[in-house]
Structures are given as structure tokens and as C-alpha cells.
Design an enzyme around this catalytic site. Sequence first.
Site, PDB file in Angstrom:
ATOM      1  N   GLU A 233     -43.376  30.400  31.098  1.00 34.08           N
ATOM      2  CA  GLU A 233     -42.378  31.462  31.013  1.00 34.08           C
ATOM      3  C   GLU A 233     -41.652  31.486  29.662  1.00 34.08           C
ATOM      4  OE1 GLU A 233     -41.414  33.783  33.437  1.00 34.08           O
ATOM      5  OE2 GLU A 233     -43.137  33.150  34.632  1.00 34.08           O
TER       6      GLU A 233
ATOM      7  N   ASP B  47     -41.976  44.756  30.867  1.00 32.19           N
ATOM      8  CA  ASP B  47     -42.899  44.687  32.012  1.00 32.19           C
ATOM      9  C   ASP B  47     -42.459  45.601  33.146  1.00 32.19           C
ATOM     10  OD1 ASP B  47     -40.654  43.361  32.899  1.00 32.19           O
ATOM     11  OD2 ASP B  47     -41.726  41.589  33.635  1.00 32.19           O
TER      12      ASP B  47
ATOM     13  N   THR C 254     -35.146  40.284  31.832  1.00 29.98           N
ATOM     14  CA  THR C 254     -35.615  39.037  32.422  1.00 29.98           C
ATOM     15  C   THR C 254     -34.763  37.923  31.838  1.00 29.98           C
ATOM     16  OG1 THR C 254     -37.888  39.809  32.693  1.00 29.98           O
ATOM     17  CG2 THR C 254     -37.563  37.435  32.582  1.00 29.98           C
TER      18      THR C 254
END
Length: 278
Positions: A63, A81, A86
Site C-alpha cells: 500500500e 481509483d 485514500t
Amino acid sequence: MHLGHDAAVPSGVSRRTFAALTGAAALGALVAVPRATAAPAAAPGLDDPAKKETAMKLVSSAENSSLDWKAQYAYIEDIADGRGYTAGIIGFCSGTGDMLDLVQLYADRRPGNVLAPYLPALRRVDGTDSHAGLDPDFPRNWRTAAQDAVFQQAQNDERDRVYFDPAVRRGKADGLRALGQFAYYDAIVMHGDGADATSFRNIRERALWSAEPPARGGDETTYLDAFLDARVWAMKQEEAHSDTSRVDTAQRVFLRNGNLDLNPPLDWRVYGDSYHID
């Protein structure tokens, strides 16, 4: 990154059987019964503290391209995305509800914190990639909050509640050891556990079409191969996740080496970068 059983089988414990009187009491004969041999202890699951630390590092390598997962409390960006921002140690997303739940938990534990004013905006953008009501200062305030131990603990607790604990429970129920439990955890982190075709539960169902888990009498390696095949299929359905190295050159490597207990040392590659855990 997304929202998404059973009790673990306890390890054996030592038992004693004692000498018993046999025959007529008048004879007073004692017959000794041999002491039972203790069952071997089960290998630690992914919820063992050392295994859990390994799991955090493995996910962070994929990640965040780093083994220092605790440095990721302050991480935040839009990775384009379709899930908005995020952020944090597990990739909480503004568009998938888990970031909203995290910020609400933080507000409950630390009223008036710097992220609490964004709760209405997070409710509005849930399910979208919108930054409406979050820009321009939300990322800066996230990084400020990340210095607070209360927010760090909230991230830990939501990670466990939504991702880690459910994955480990399901893995143990399927009779999987630490590697299989990790494969489940990594899948839930990326795909969530919703109803869509690429969610964790449907990845697992796809694997069950071709193999049975150990809890149903199947071979563990064969089943995990099928699960990782299904995972790769799910990743390739989405451009943002089409690089499958976190499976191909990490989890597959451990499986090929027969390391079902995820024991160190571990060597793997993600996105072309090499990592090692002693």
C-alpha cells in the site's frame, strides 16, 4: 481500503489420568494408567502479536512501499481509483464509508478535533470520488490529527474491526494457517467485503468452485492456490489494481516455499521493490 467465523480451535492442553482401583476392593490392587501425551500446540495464527506485526508490514509494502506501517497514520492522497481520498494505515477512503466511520469514532473519543468539522462533508461524498467540502484543508488537517495518539488508536481499532479481525475469523473457520489468514486479510483490505463480484466474499466463493478449504477436508495448499487465482482475477477487473505483484511475487512465493505459517525470514517483491523480514 473498503468496508467489508467462527471461534478458533483451541490448542491442546496437558491432561493427567490417575491410577484407578481395579478388581475387588479386598485385594487393594492399584493399576496405574499411563499419562496421556499432550497434544502439540497449534502454530500461532495471524492474531499472534508477532504475526500481526508481519501482516502490517506486508500490507504496508504493497500500500505504501514501506515496511514502516506506523509512519502511515499521516498518509493521505487521491490515487485516482474512484474512491476519493485514500488515507491512513489501511487506506481508509472518503468514498467507501470506512473513512467516515473512522472520523466519527475519533470525534466520539476526542470531541472538537480538527477532523470533526468534516463529518457532514464525508457523509455527502460517501459512495463517490468527490472532494466537495473537503478541499483544500482536509489533507493538512488529517496529517495534524495523525500526530494525536487518540487518532492513531482509532485507526488501529477500525482496521481491526473492519478488516483484520473478520479476515482472521474467516480464515480460522476455513482451517487456514497464518498465510491463508493473511491472504484473506490482504484481499479484504483491497476489495472490501461487499456484494460486488470482486469483493472478498465473492473471491472466496470463486475459489470454492475449484477447491475445498481444510475445514471441509481439502488440501490447504491447493485451496490457497485457488484463492490466489481468484484474487488475481478480481484485481485484473480494475485498472487501479491490475498490478498483481502483491500476490505473484509475495504471497505465491510464501506458498511455493510451503511457508503456511508465515514464519520469518521472509523475502518478497511488490511493484519491483524487494523487501525482507528477519
